[in-house]
Design an enzyme around this catalytic site. Structure first.
Site, PDB file in Angstrom:
ATOM      1  N   GLU A 422     -20.089 -68.071  49.739  1.00  0.00           N
ATOM      2  CA  GLU A 422     -20.920 -67.946  48.519  1.00  0.00           C
ATOM      3  C   GLU A 422     -22.411 -67.885  48.852  1.00  0.00           C
ATOM      4  O   GLU A 422     -23.234 -68.491  48.162  1.00  0.00           O
ATOM      5  CB  GLU A 422     -20.593 -69.058  47.521  1.00  0.00           C
ATOM      6  CG  GLU A 422     -19.253 -68.821  46.849  1.00  0.00           C
ATOM      7  CD  GLU A 422     -18.954 -69.731  45.678  1.00  0.00           C
ATOM      8  OE1 GLU A 422     -19.888 -70.245  45.055  1.00  0.00           O
ATOM      9  OE2 GLU A 422     -17.759 -69.908  45.394  1.00  0.00           O
TER      10      GLU A 422
HETATM   11  C1  LIG Z   1     -12.666 -69.577  53.897  1.00  0.00           C
HETATM   12  C2  LIG Z   1     -13.392 -68.384  53.382  1.00  0.00           C
HETATM   13  C3  LIG Z   1     -13.257 -68.009  52.061  1.00  0.00           C
HETATM   14  C4  LIG Z   1     -13.918 -66.872  51.591  1.00  0.00           C
HETATM   15  N1  LIG Z   1     -13.700 -66.454  50.291  1.00  0.00           N
HETATM   16  C5  LIG Z   1     -14.188 -65.243  49.907  1.00  0.00           C
HETATM   17  C6  LIG Z   1     -13.822 -64.673  48.643  1.00  0.00           C
HETATM   18  O1  LIG Z   1     -13.089 -65.276  47.860  1.00  0.00           O
HETATM   19  N2  LIG Z   1     -14.277 -63.439  48.351  1.00  0.00           N
HETATM   20  C7  LIG Z   1     -15.092 -62.726  49.187  1.00  0.00           C
HETATM   21  O2  LIG Z   1     -15.484 -61.606  48.852  1.00  0.00           O
HETATM   22  N3  LIG Z   1     -15.492 -63.265  50.369  1.00  0.00           N
HETATM   23  C8  LIG Z   1     -15.044 -64.482  50.749  1.00  0.00           C
HETATM   24  N4  LIG Z   1     -15.401 -65.011  51.969  1.00  0.00           N
HETATM   25  C9  LIG Z   1     -16.393 -64.324  52.767  1.00  0.00           C
HETATM   26  C10 LIG Z   1     -17.702 -65.096  52.878  1.00  0.00           C
HETATM   27  O3  LIG Z   1     -18.415 -65.009  51.697  1.00  0.00           O
HETATM   28  C11 LIG Z   1     -18.428 -64.516  54.100  1.00  0.00           C
HETATM   29  O4  LIG Z   1     -17.849 -65.165  55.216  1.00  0.00           O
HETATM   30  C12 LIG Z   1     -19.897 -64.732  54.069  1.00  0.00           C
HETATM   31  O5  LIG Z   1     -20.452 -63.861  53.129  1.00  0.00           O
HETATM   32  C13 LIG Z   1     -20.542 -64.462  55.413  1.00  0.00           C
HETATM   33  O6  LIG Z   1     -20.114 -63.250  55.940  1.00  0.00           O
HETATM   34  P1  LIG Z   1     -19.593 -63.166  57.445  1.00  0.00           P
HETATM   35  O7  LIG Z   1     -18.700 -64.312  57.679  1.00  0.00           O
HETATM   36  O8  LIG Z   1     -19.052 -61.817  57.684  1.00  0.00           O
HETATM   37  O9  LIG Z   1     -20.889 -63.381  58.300  1.00  0.00           O
HETATM   38  P2  LIG Z   1     -22.021 -62.279  58.752  1.00  0.00           P
HETATM   39  O10 LIG Z   1     -22.557 -61.627  57.550  1.00  0.00           O
HETATM   40  O11 LIG Z   1     -21.361 -61.423  59.776  1.00  0.00           O
HETATM   41  O12 LIG Z   1     -23.048 -63.229  59.373  1.00  0.00           O
HETATM   42  C14 LIG Z   1     -22.856 -63.940  60.614  1.00  0.00           C
HETATM   43  C15 LIG Z   1     -23.982 -64.955  60.732  1.00  0.00           C
HETATM   44  O13 LIG Z   1     -25.233 -64.284  60.717  1.00  0.00           O
HETATM   45  C16 LIG Z   1     -26.043 -64.752  59.645  1.00  0.00           C
HETATM   46  N5  LIG Z   1     -26.779 -63.616  59.095  1.00  0.00           N
HETATM   47  C17 LIG Z   1     -26.283 -62.480  58.556  1.00  0.00           C
HETATM   48  N6  LIG Z   1     -27.280 -61.675  58.156  1.00  0.00           N
HETATM   49  C18 LIG Z   1     -28.431 -62.313  58.460  1.00  0.00           C
HETATM   50  C19 LIG Z   1     -29.807 -61.991  58.313  1.00  0.00           C
HETATM   51  N7  LIG Z   1     -30.220 -60.865  57.746  1.00  0.00           N
HETATM   52  N8  LIG Z   1     -30.721 -62.902  58.714  1.00  0.00           N
HETATM   53  C20 LIG Z   1     -30.352 -64.068  59.276  1.00  0.00           C
HETATM   54  N9  LIG Z   1     -29.072 -64.421  59.451  1.00  0.00           N
HETATM   55  C21 LIG Z   1     -28.119 -63.551  59.045  1.00  0.00           C
HETATM   56  C22 LIG Z   1     -25.080 -65.351  58.639  1.00  0.00           C
HETATM   57  O14 LIG Z   1     -25.699 -66.343  57.840  1.00  0.00           O
HETATM   58  C23 LIG Z   1     -24.048 -65.952  59.576  1.00  0.00           C
HETATM   59  O15 LIG Z   1     -24.519 -67.179  60.045  1.00  0.00           O
HETATM   60  C24 LIG Z   1     -14.756 -66.141  52.444  1.00  0.00           C
HETATM   61  C25 LIG Z   1     -14.910 -66.547  53.779  1.00  0.00           C
HETATM   62  C26 LIG Z   1     -14.220 -67.628  54.251  1.00  0.00           C
HETATM   63  C27 LIG Z   1     -14.358 -67.979  55.703  1.00  0.00           C
END
Ligand SMILES: Cc1cc2nc3c(=O)[nH]c(=O)nc-3n(C[C@H](O)[C@H](O)[C@H](O)COP(=O)(O)OP(=O)(O)OC[C@H]3O[C@@H](n4cnc5c(N)ncnc54)[C@H](O)[C@@H]3O)c2cc1C
Length: 643
Positions: A422
């Site tokens: 979120e």
């Molecule tokens: C248990 C679980 C439940 C979830 N439920 C849902 C759901 O119901 N629906 C849904 O759509 N999604 C869901 N998600 C997805 C969740 O919202 C994403 O994991 C989240 O948005 C982060 O994306 P990512 O994990 O791909 O990380 P990435 O976007 O790949 O980021 C990796 C890291 O880099 C950091 N980062 C990324 N961009 C930047 C930037 N520009 N500057 C600095 N730091 C940055 C991030 O904060 C993170 O620490 C869920 C994920 C999990 C693990």
């Protein structure tokens, strides 16, 4: 081909998508928006809107709360839910019977019609005991079908789906894809308009919470030609919708989380939520309120930690006295109490602001999400430290040895994700930083915009910048923020004077950052994030003081205790704010960034010698698959790195 090669999106294009989905206007007041501009608008948060006490609540809500509390106590075995990794049928049915899937749905559609305050009291309660149930209910109604439909759905959509959601058909929200985490610009799922006006959706969504048990989904998909993203209600049993895989995690073991594929799924035109192309804006607006569930849950988690530590630190005697009386542990406990108080102060404040409808709370909700999840994580970690070995031991093992089954290790596993989903902590910082500089970009944006000509820059300088900054900048230096200002707040008045002085300083530093770093400021995340951290601390200080004053004015019995906690929190916060300001201009930011680039470039792989590296661990984990080929989509139970 690596994942990131599949869709080429430049940094500029990603920013454009984010900008296009950003709500640009501010139609209602915002405490934090003004704070970034150097205006400490105490009038927006004082008198502090105390949530109704038990006696003041609507009897209908109190009856639900009591029944829900009793249900958790007698019907829910959180240890078993964690151990089996499943939601027991009788629990989900029980929640349906209680009406818990319709808490936020208006009564006219069969829901309970709770306001934010009431709903968040339930999230607060759940945060203290069961992360799996919090996620189930919150994914359904904080981000799932009910919330975007309430805000943007047509009357037909509301009539069609809200009663079903209220009756317990479970919903889920599907935005994330393998290449779409924080950055929606890479979204691949497509929605193509047919000749008769319907849509055909193709693509695959990742990590869809409730996905394996959902009846209804909110799906974000983009028009392949216009590239615009829209939001749709999709029924999970429509042809072409398939759960491909159930995902498993470190915690939240029962989460019904799925990879879902969409193959030529025909979606009727009326299932478009809001306007075509407004999907991301809808998702972001939904999250303005939706985002309050996690920080309210975090307050519940912090409170149970406080209770666990209070009892254990009194009971456990080592080196001749209770561990709580050794200074190192005592300090942890005092920090924990003060932080818990401040976390509740901002969560309650933002929740009440959302209910009043008089404020734009997008920044306050983001601040609450970031601040409470980070503070909460620290509290959970300290709780494990104070419980020592027992903190690390599972509830079942503790019980088998005849000790009280206190599940700190489960809480830690369940809690950790709050800093990621979120809107991760980094993304919350970025979101707030963008708003912190917004006014300056409006006034002085053209000066640092390489696409503008020298004539345009000169005109804007004379017509916009000079008049604005000539009036604004000097007033960010002056203002009476010393005694007797805020003397009506008693011993807490000094903290408000500090907040006011440092609000002006914050605004000056935002401006100085723009002057010194120019267009490079957008990449200076360490600098910007510190400014956001200062703003969040100032917000938490002001909310804490205002809450203590309201409790005193209401003659609540806990008023004096609240004052003690508010004072303790503000003292800590003032030290942190001073440090953050110091670090703005004296830091290792450039050096650290350069080192990171060298690490990323493999220049320091010598530091990785002497380990069984990640590739080897992964190969060891999948003996039956040929490494390098796409793995089977079967659940893999052994975690990477277990040797
Ligand atoms: C248990 C679980 C439940 C979830 N439920 C849902 C759901 O119901 N629906 C849904 O759509 N999604 C869901 N998600 C997805 C969740 O919202 C994403 O994991 C989240 O948005 C982060 O994306 P990512 O994990 O791909 O990380 P990435 O976007 O790949 O980021 C990796 C890291 O880099 C950091 N980062 C990324 N961009 C930047 C930037 N520009 N500057 C600095 N730091 C940055 C991030 O904060 C993170 O620490 C869920 C994920 C999990 C693990």
């Amino acid at each position: 081909m690596s994942q990131s090669d599949k869709v080429k999106v430049s940094e500029a294009e990603a920013m454009e998508v984010a900008e296009a989905s950003r709500e640009k206007s501010w139609r209602k007041p915002s405490f934090l928006r003004d704070l970034f501009l150097g205006d400490f608008r105490l009038d927006l948060i004082h008198p502090y809107p105390l949530p109704p006490s038990e006696e003041e609540e609507r009897p209908e809500f109190r009856a639900f709360y009591n029944a829900f509390h009793e249900f958790l106590r007698t019907e829910v075995d959180s240890v078993e839910i964690d151990a089996t990794g499943e939601y027991p049928e009788h629990v989900v049915d029980g929640l349906r019977k209680l009406g818990a899937f319709g808490m936020k749905i208006p009564k006219e559609y069969g829901g309970l019609g709770f306001n934010q305050t009431e709903y968040q009291k339930i999230m607060h309660l759940l945060g203290s005991c069961d992360g799996n149930l919090s996620a189930l209910l919150s994914a359904h109604q904080s981000i799932g079908v009910p919330q975007p439909l309430k805000l943007f759905g047509s009357d037909e959509l509301k009539k069609k789906y809200l009663p079903r959601c209220a009756a317990g058909e479970i919903s889920a929200f599907a935005l994330t894809e393998t290449q779409v985490g924080s950055d929606p610009a890479r979204l691949l799922t497509s929605a193509v308009r047919t000749e008769d006006g319907d849509y055909v959706i193709n693509g695959e969504k990742l990590w869809c919470t409730n996905g394996t048990i959902a009846d209804l989904l909110v799906v974000m998909a983009r028009d392949p030609e216009s590239k615009k993203i829209s939001a749709f209600v999709v029924e999970a049993d429509w042809p072409g919708v398939k759960v491909e895989h159930r995902c498993h995690f470190m915690g939240l073991r029962a989460l019904a989380n799925a990879v879902i594929s969409f193959t030529d799924v025909r979606v009727p035109a009326e299932n478009l939520i809001g306007e075509e192309g407004k999907g991301l804006k809808i998702a972001l607006t939904t999250l303005n309120d939706g985002r309050l569930s996690i920080p309210n849950g975090a307050v519940g988690s912090a409170k149970i930690c406080l209770e666990i530590c209070r009892k254990w630190a009194n009971e456990r005697v080592q080196w001749g006295k209770p561990v709580g009386k050794h200074e190192a542990i005592a300090h942890k406990i005092s920090d924990m109490a003060a932080y818990t108080y401040a976390m509740e102060a901002i969560a309650d404040l933002a929740t009440q602001m959302a209910d009043s409808g008089r404020y734009d709370i997008r920044l306050e909700a983001a601040a609450c999400k970031e601040w409470n999840t980070e503070r909460g994580w620290h509290i959970v970690d300290e709780t494990m430290q104070i419980r020592g070995g027992r903190g690390y031991e599972t509830e079942k093992s503790l019980a088998a040895r005849g000790e009280e089954p206190i599940g700190v290790e489960r809480m830690m596993r369940d809690y950790r994700i709050n800093r990621i989903f979120e809107g991760s902590s980094e993304i919350m910082h970025l979101f707030m930083a963008r708003e912190a500089v917004d006014k300056h970009l409006q006034v002085a944006g053209s000066i640092i915009d390489p696409r503008k000509s020298w004539e345009e820059k000169a005109t804007d300088f004379v017509q916009k910048m000079v008049p604005f900054y000539a009036a604004w900048y000097p007033t960010r230096w002056f203002g009476w923020s010393f005694y007797p200002r805020y003397q009506e707040f008693g011993r807490l008045g000094g903290h408000l004077r500090f907040v006011e002085r440092n609000t002006r300083k914050l605004a000056r530093e935002v401006f100085h950052g723009m002057v010194v770093h120019g267009p490079k400021l957008q990449n200076k995340q360490a600098f910007l994030f510190r400014l956001v951290d200062v703003a969040n601390e100032l917000f938490a200080m002001a909310a804490s003081v205002s809450r203590a004053k309201a409790l005193k004015d209401a003659r609540r019995p806990e008023a004096a205790k609240a004052e003690e906690l508010a004072d303790a929190f503000c003292r800590m916060s003032r030290r942190r704010i001073r440090q953050l300001f110091r670090d703005l201009w004296s830091n290792d930011d450039v050096r650290k960034y350069k080192l990171a680039l060298r690490v990323l470039d493999g220049k320091h792989t010598w530091m990785e010698r002497g380990i069984l590296n990640v590739d080897a661990s992964a190969r060891q984990m999948k003996p039956d698959t040929v490494f390098g080929q796409a793995p089977e989509r079967a659940p893999v139970d052994r975690p990477v790195g277990t040797h």
